[in-house]
Design a protein around this motif. Structure first.
Motif, mmCIF file in Angstrom:
data_model
loop_
_atom_site.group_PDB
_atom_site.id
_atom_site.type_symbol
_atom_site.label_atom_id
_atom_site.label_comp_id
_atom_site.label_asym_id
_atom_site.label_seq_id
_atom_site.Cartn_x
_atom_site.Cartn_y
_atom_site.Cartn_z
ATOM 1 N N PHE A 286 0.852 -1.193 0.000
ATOM 2 C CA PHE A 286 0.000 0.000 0.000
ATOM 3 C C PHE A 286 0.887 1.242 0.000
ATOM 4 O O PHE A 286 2.059 1.165 0.380
ATOM 5 C CB PHE A 286 -0.908 -0.017 1.222
ATOM 6 C CG PHE A 286 -1.869 -1.177 1.270
ATOM 7 C CD1 PHE A 286 -3.000 -1.186 0.479
ATOM 8 C CD2 PHE A 286 -1.610 -2.271 2.092
ATOM 9 C CE1 PHE A 286 -3.882 -2.257 0.514
ATOM 10 C CE2 PHE A 286 -2.481 -3.340 2.130
ATOM 11 C CZ PHE A 286 -3.621 -3.340 1.343
ATOM 12 N N PRO A 287 0.344 2.408 -0.427
ATOM 13 C CA PRO A 287 -1.024 2.645 -0.921
ATOM 14 C C PRO A 287 -1.235 2.007 -2.287
ATOM 15 O O PRO A 287 -0.287 1.785 -3.037
ATOM 16 C CB PRO A 287 -1.112 4.164 -0.992
ATOM 17 C CG PRO A 287 0.303 4.598 -1.197
ATOM 18 C CD PRO A 287 1.151 3.635 -0.420
ATOM 19 N N MET A 288 -2.496 1.719 -2.599
ATOM 20 C CA MET A 288 -2.862 1.032 -3.827
ATOM 21 C C MET A 288 -3.953 1.826 -4.551
ATOM 22 O O MET A 288 -4.918 2.269 -3.927
ATOM 23 C CB MET A 288 -3.377 -0.377 -3.482
ATOM 24 C CG MET A 288 -3.652 -1.285 -4.650
ATOM 25 S SD MET A 288 -4.368 -2.884 -4.084
ATOM 26 C CE MET A 288 -3.032 -3.552 -3.082
ATOM 27 N N ILE A 289 -3.760 2.035 -5.847
ATOM 28 C CA ILE A 289 -4.788 2.669 -6.673
ATOM 29 C C ILE A 289 -5.460 1.584 -7.491
ATOM 30 O O ILE A 289 -4.806 0.881 -8.263
ATOM 31 C CB ILE A 289 -4.181 3.736 -7.607
ATOM 32 C CG1 ILE A 289 -3.454 4.811 -6.799
ATOM 33 C CG2 ILE A 289 -5.284 4.384 -8.458
ATOM 34 C CD1 ILE A 289 -2.712 5.818 -7.664
ATOM 35 N N LEU A 290 -6.752 1.416 -7.320
ATOM 36 C CA LEU A 290 -7.504 0.377 -8.019
ATOM 37 C C LEU A 290 -7.939 0.876 -9.397
ATOM 38 O O LEU A 290 -7.613 1.967 -9.826
ATOM 39 C CB LEU A 290 -8.709 -0.035 -7.184
ATOM 40 C CG LEU A 290 -8.419 -0.547 -5.772
ATOM 41 C CD1 LEU A 290 -9.719 -0.925 -5.068
ATOM 42 C CD2 LEU A 290 -7.466 -1.721 -5.802
ATOM 43 N N GLY A 291 -8.702 0.030 -10.086
ATOM 44 C CA GLY A 291 -9.243 0.384 -11.396
ATOM 45 C C GLY A 291 -8.409 -0.185 -12.522
ATOM 46 O O GLY A 291 -7.180 -0.045 -12.538
ATOM 47 N N PHE A 292 -9.072 -0.857 -13.472
ATOM 48 C CA PHE A 292 -8.387 -1.486 -14.595
ATOM 49 C C PHE A 292 -8.755 -0.848 -15.939
ATOM 50 O O PHE A 292 -7.905 -0.659 -16.789
ATOM 51 C CB PHE A 292 -8.709 -2.986 -14.642
ATOM 52 C CG PHE A 292 -8.192 -3.739 -13.456
ATOM 53 C CD1 PHE A 292 -6.880 -4.146 -13.398
ATOM 54 C CD2 PHE A 292 -9.014 -4.029 -12.379
ATOM 55 C CE1 PHE A 292 -6.374 -4.830 -12.317
ATOM 56 C CE2 PHE A 292 -8.531 -4.707 -11.280
ATOM 57 C CZ PHE A 292 -7.211 -5.114 -11.236
ATOM 58 N N ASP A 293 -10.025 -0.548 -16.135
ATOM 59 C CA ASP A 293 -10.512 -0.026 -17.415
ATOM 60 C C ASP A 293 -10.443 1.496 -17.443
ATOM 61 O O ASP A 293 -10.672 2.156 -16.420
ATOM 62 C CB ASP A 293 -11.969 -0.436 -17.646
ATOM 63 C CG ASP A 293 -12.122 -1.924 -17.907
ATOM 64 O OD1 ASP A 293 -11.120 -2.569 -18.256
ATOM 65 O OD2 ASP A 293 -13.248 -2.420 -17.776
ATOM 66 N N LEU A 294 -10.174 2.044 -18.631
ATOM 67 C CA LEU A 294 -10.157 3.493 -18.746
ATOM 68 C C LEU A 294 -10.315 3.925 -20.193
ATOM 69 O O LEU A 294 -10.121 3.138 -21.121
ATOM 70 C CB LEU A 294 -8.843 4.057 -18.214
ATOM 71 C CG LEU A 294 -7.637 3.960 -19.176
ATOM 72 C CD1 LEU A 294 -6.650 5.064 -18.904
ATOM 73 C CD2 LEU A 294 -6.983 2.604 -19.079
ATOM 74 N N SER A 295 -10.642 5.190 -20.350
ATOM 75 C CA SER A 295 -10.509 5.871 -21.639
ATOM 76 C C SER A 295 -9.985 7.260 -21.339
ATOM 77 O O SER A 295 -10.193 7.805 -20.251
ATOM 78 C CB SER A 295 -11.842 5.934 -22.387
ATOM 79 O OG SER A 295 -12.762 6.723 -21.671
#
Length: 313
Positions: free
Chosen positions: A59-68
């Motif tokens: 950590f710290p961790m930033i999540l999220g996989f999909d983006l535009s």
């Protein structure tokens, strides 16, 4: 830059909107100003610590996989994109899409469909690639095949119905009563309302069964699968892994687990389908990045139709 960060595993409230350093890109990566992301079930499963055997405790961790978003810088080895390009894609297992800027591997991105908003495009990668690679690569779908999609109103399911139709299949969609009209609008040839009928007790047999919500096992689905048919689940379990191994060895019906891989060529194909009017995104709700905790809570409610979009100003 601002990002949604977790400093430990837990409930949606562990997601904090705060200032973090701008990411440094590798030679094969793009620095992207993120315009939109989305919530996939894998995001909150990571947040809760359900996948810590993969994600660890760093950590710290930033999540999220999909983006535009828009490319602002390219690495020295990048050849497919240039600053200013509007792209969509997947950041890979490292995560990082819940942020104003993120690094994206060149091989995991494609130009954004011109007929889609950033939010609509950002919803595609994980779910759309899961649907495409399930049907095409694992199911070896052919024109005229009969395909059943269980969970047809969900993220993977809405794309699977449309992709199967685009590939020439006859599609049976399983959903609840309230989603029948939506699924019909996506092109399903036949709809089974699971509140009224159990598809595993039906007389019809299918070439491919895609269990997009992992609610039915291969053992239960075998009787409605053709002798050389393929069952595909989106959630691996001990039972499904064993059946996968056994059916590789044995002739007849096959059981498969899907692990979608981000690929530029597959994202480009989904872009073509979208621009040809054969693929659209169904967005249930849209949240801002500051509202990410509420978006996670809604995703966990098991009431989502299509996708949850995240707008990043």
């Amino acid at each position: 830059m601002k990002a949604a960060v977790i400093s430990h595993y837990g409930s949606p409230e562990v997601l904090q909107y705060e200032e973090v350093e701008l990411p440094k890109i590798q030679p094969n990566e793009l620095l992207v100003k993120v315009r939109a992301s989305c919530v996939n079930p894998v995001d909150w499963k990571i947040r809760k610590g359900m996948l810590k055997f993969v994600t660890g405790n760093k950590f710290p961790m930033i999540l999220g996989f999909d983006l535009s978003g828009d490319v602002v810088e390219v690495g020295s080895q990048v050849t497919l994109f240039k600053p200013g390009d509007a792209i969509y894609g997947n950041v890979g297992l490292k995560g990082g899409a819940y942020a104003e800027f993120t690094a994206v591997p060149e091989t995991s991105a494609a130009l954004k469909p011109i007929n889609m908003t950033y939010e609509e495009a950002a919803a595609i990668p994980v779910a759309g690639l899961t649907a495409l690679q399930s049907l095409r690569d694992l199911g070896n779908i052919q024109s005229g095949h009969t395909v059943l999609v269980n969970g047809a109103s969900g993220g993977v399911g809405t794309y699977a119905v449309q992709i199967a139709k685009a590939l020439g299949a006859k599609v049976t969609a399983v959903c609840s009563t309230k989603n029948v009209d939506l699924v019909k609008s996506l092109g399903a040839d036949r709809i089974i309302d699971y509140t009224q009928q159990d598809f595993t007790q039906d007389a019809t047999q299918y070439d491919i069964i895609l269990d997009a919500v992992a609610k039915q096992s291969f053992s239960i689905c075998k009787k409605v699968l053709k002798p050389l048919g393929t069952y595909i689940t989106t959630l691996p379990s001990f039972e499904s892994v064993v059946q996968n191994v056994l059916t590789v060895i044995l002739p007849g019906q096959k059981a498969r687990n899907i692990f979608a891989v981000p690929r530029t060529q597959d994202l480009a194909y989904l872009k073509e389908l979208s621009e040809a009017g054969k693929l659209r995104t169904v967005i249930d709700r849209t949240y801002t990045l500051q509202e990410i905790a509420a978006a996670h809570a809604y995703s966990e409610s098991d009431r989502v139709v299509g996708k949850i979009a995240i707008t990043i100003a």
